[in-house]
Design a protein around this motif. Sequence first.
Motif, PDB file in Angstrom:
ATOM      1  N   GLU A  22       0.830  -1.199   0.000  1.00  0.00           N
ATOM      2  CA  GLU A  22       0.000   0.000   0.000  1.00  0.00           C
ATOM      3  C   GLU A  22       0.870   1.257   0.000  1.00  0.00           C
ATOM      4  OE1 GLU A  22      -3.487   2.133   2.646  1.00  0.00           O
ATOM      5  OE2 GLU A  22      -2.995   0.027   3.018  1.00  0.00           O
ATOM      6  N   GLY A  23       0.546   2.169  -0.899  1.00  0.00           N
ATOM      7  CA  GLY A  23       1.266   3.437  -0.978  1.00  0.00           C
ATOM      8  C   GLY A  23       2.524   3.401  -1.824  1.00  0.00           C
ATOM      9  N   ARG A  24       2.893   2.241  -2.343  1.00  0.00           N
ATOM     10  CA  ARG A  24       4.108   2.135  -3.155  1.00  0.00           C
ATOM     11  C   ARG A  24       3.864   2.737  -4.532  1.00  0.00           C
ATOM     12  NH1 ARG A  24       6.851  -3.432  -3.460  1.00  0.00           N
ATOM     13  NH2 ARG A  24       8.124  -2.514  -1.848  1.00  0.00           N
ATOM     14  N   ILE A  25       4.871   3.429  -5.049  1.00  0.00           N
ATOM     15  CA  ILE A  25       4.830   3.920  -6.419  1.00  0.00           C
ATOM     16  C   ILE A  25       6.082   3.411  -7.120  1.00  0.00           C
ATOM     17  CG2 ILE A  25       5.926   6.117  -5.792  1.00  0.00           C
ATOM     18  CD1 ILE A  25       4.279   7.401  -8.052  1.00  0.00           C
ATOM     19  N   VAL A  26       5.880   2.881  -8.302  1.00  0.00           N
ATOM     20  CA  VAL A  26       6.994   2.384  -9.101  1.00  0.00           C
ATOM     21  C   VAL A  26       6.996   3.206 -10.386  1.00  0.00           C
ATOM     22  CG1 VAL A  26       7.994   0.393 -10.269  1.00  0.00           C
ATOM     23  CG2 VAL A  26       6.732   0.069  -8.140  1.00  0.00           C
ATOM     24  N   ILE A  27       8.094   3.891 -10.663  1.00  0.00           N
ATOM     25  CA  ILE A  27       8.199   4.749 -11.838  1.00  0.00           C
ATOM     26  C   ILE A  27       9.264   4.174 -12.762  1.00  0.00           C
ATOM     27  CG2 ILE A  27       8.755   7.074 -12.653  1.00  0.00           C
ATOM     28  CD1 ILE A  27       7.798   8.110  -9.930  1.00  0.00           C
ATOM     29  N   PHE A  28       8.915   4.055 -14.047  1.00  0.00           N
ATOM     30  CA  PHE A  28       9.859   3.508 -15.016  1.00  0.00           C
ATOM     31  C   PHE A  28       9.496   4.040 -16.397  1.00  0.00           C
ATOM     32  CE2 PHE A  28       6.437   0.556 -14.184  1.00  0.00           C
ATOM     33  CZ  PHE A  28       5.948   0.280 -15.454  1.00  0.00           C
ATOM     34  N   PRO A  29      10.429   3.989 -17.345  1.00  0.00           N
ATOM     35  CA  PRO A  29      10.139   4.453 -18.709  1.00  0.00           C
ATOM     36  C   PRO A  29       9.024   3.628 -19.342  1.00  0.00           C
ATOM     37  CG  PRO A  29      12.496   4.092 -18.419  1.00  0.00           C
ATOM     38  CD  PRO A  29      11.817   3.538 -17.206  1.00  0.00           C
ATOM     39  N   SER A  30       8.158   4.296 -20.111  1.00  0.00           N
ATOM     40  CA  SER A  30       7.011   3.603 -20.710  1.00  0.00           C
ATOM     41  C   SER A  30       7.423   2.520 -21.697  1.00  0.00           C
ATOM     42  CB  SER A  30       6.096   4.611 -21.399  1.00  0.00           C
ATOM     43  OG  SER A  30       6.794   5.294 -22.423  1.00  0.00           O
ATOM     44  N   LYS A  31       8.598   2.629 -22.291  1.00  0.00           N
ATOM     45  CA  LYS A  31       9.025   1.605 -23.252  1.00  0.00           C
ATOM     46  C   LYS A  31       9.584   0.355 -22.558  1.00  0.00           C
ATOM     47  CE  LYS A  31      13.655   3.490 -23.999  1.00  0.00           C
ATOM     48  NZ  LYS A  31      14.586   3.997 -24.991  1.00  0.00           N
ATOM     49  N   GLN A  32       9.714   0.412 -21.248  1.00  0.00           N
ATOM     50  CA  GLN A  32      10.202  -0.739 -20.488  1.00  0.00           C
ATOM     51  C   GLN A  32       9.170  -1.863 -20.537  1.00  0.00           C
ATOM     52  OE1 GLN A  32      13.175  -1.111 -18.804  1.00  0.00           O
ATOM     53  NE2 GLN A  32      12.547  -3.194 -18.447  1.00  0.00           N
ATOM     54  N   PRO A  33       9.516  -3.049 -21.034  1.00  0.00           N
ATOM     55  CA  PRO A  33       8.555  -4.150 -21.012  1.00  0.00           C
ATOM     56  C   PRO A  33       8.128  -4.428 -19.565  1.00  0.00           C
ATOM     57  CG  PRO A  33      10.461  -4.719 -22.361  1.00  0.00           C
ATOM     58  CD  PRO A  33      10.790  -3.447 -21.644  1.00  0.00           C
ATOM     59  N   HIS A  34       6.821  -4.572 -19.349  1.00  0.00           N
ATOM     60  CA  HIS A  34       6.337  -4.796 -17.992  1.00  0.00           C
ATOM     61  C   HIS A  34       4.981  -5.482 -18.022  1.00  0.00           C
ATOM     62  CE1 HIS A  34       4.570  -0.960 -19.235  1.00  0.00           C
ATOM     63  NE2 HIS A  34       3.579  -1.235 -18.418  1.00  0.00           N
ATOM     64  N   ASP A  35       4.612  -6.050 -16.904  1.00  0.00           N
ATOM     65  CA  ASP A  35       3.290  -6.611 -16.729  1.00  0.00           C
ATOM     66  C   ASP A  35       2.972  -6.648 -15.250  1.00  0.00           C
ATOM     67  OD1 ASP A  35       4.375  -8.998 -15.554  1.00  0.00           O
ATOM     68  OD2 ASP A  35       4.657  -9.846 -17.531  1.00  0.00           O
ATOM     69  N   VAL A  36       1.719  -6.924 -14.942  1.00  0.00           N
ATOM     70  CA  VAL A  36       1.287  -7.023 -13.547  1.00  0.00           C
ATOM     71  C   VAL A  36       0.483  -8.299 -13.378  1.00  0.00           C
ATOM     72  CG1 VAL A  36       1.254  -4.535 -13.131  1.00  0.00           C
ATOM     73  CG2 VAL A  36      -0.793  -5.659 -13.966  1.00  0.00           C
ATOM     74  N   THR A  37       0.471  -8.809 -12.172  1.00  0.00           N
ATOM     75  CA  THR A  37      -0.335  -9.989 -11.881  1.00  0.00           C
ATOM     76  C   THR A  37      -1.788  -9.554 -11.677  1.00  0.00           C
ATOM     77  OG1 THR A  37       0.149  -9.782  -9.532  1.00  0.00           O
ATOM     78  CG2 THR A  37       1.576 -11.238 -10.817  1.00  0.00           C
ATOM     79  N   THR A  38      -2.699 -10.502 -11.756  1.00  0.00           N
ATOM     80  CA  THR A  38      -4.114 -10.238 -11.550  1.00  0.00           C
ATOM     81  C   THR A  38      -4.365  -9.781 -10.128  1.00  0.00           C
ATOM     82  OG1 THR A  38      -4.636 -11.941 -13.164  1.00  0.00           O
ATOM     83  CG2 THR A  38      -6.409 -11.269 -11.698  1.00  0.00           C
ATOM     84  N   ASN A  39      -5.201  -8.753  -9.984  1.00  0.00           N
ATOM     85  CA  ASN A  39      -5.589  -8.283  -8.655  1.00  0.00           C
ATOM     86  C   ASN A  39      -6.497  -9.336  -8.027  1.00  0.00           C
ATOM     87  OD1 ASN A  39      -6.149  -6.794  -6.397  1.00  0.00           O
ATOM     88  ND2 ASN A  39      -7.395  -5.263  -7.435  1.00  0.00           N
ATOM     89  N   GLN A  40      -6.047  -9.972  -6.952  1.00  0.00           N
ATOM     90  CA  GLN A  40      -6.790 -11.087  -6.376  1.00  0.00           C
ATOM     91  C   GLN A  40      -7.492 -10.721  -5.082  1.00  0.00           C
ATOM     92  OE1 GLN A  40      -4.527 -14.713  -6.338  1.00  0.00           O
ATOM     93  NE2 GLN A  40      -3.819 -14.400  -8.425  1.00  0.00           N
ATOM     94  N   CYS A  41      -7.761  -9.422  -4.885  1.00  0.00           N
ATOM     95  CA  CYS A  41      -8.523  -9.015  -3.710  1.00  0.00           C
ATOM     96  C   CYS A  41      -9.698  -8.150  -4.175  1.00  0.00           C
ATOM     97  CB  CYS A  41      -7.643  -8.275  -2.706  1.00  0.00           C
ATOM     98  SG  CYS A  41      -7.065  -6.680  -3.271  1.00  0.00           S
TER      99      CYS A  41
END
Length: 78
Positions: A22-41
């Motif tokens: 909670e409250g974390r921010i992750v900043i990175f260049p938009s061209k950086q390959p990325h993905d997120v896991t499914t929100n399970q809550c």
Amino acid sequence: MTEAYCDFNALNFEQVDYAPKEGRIVIFPSKQPHDVTTNQCDDPRVSISYDLVITAKKQTDGGTPEFLMPSPDRWVKL
């Protein structure tokens, strides 16, 4: 990554996982390959995306260092 890197360290990982916090921010260049896991809550997950452009400050003498993007006051609409 290139073959020039042979020793992995904190500055040249191929990937990294960040556990949700909670409250974390992750900043990175938009061209950086990325993905997120499914929100399970049941709580919503908010993602914000934007473009950030860093420019030189407005110059009164007309000069801008060549390695910086010119100030928006010098941009020309195409």
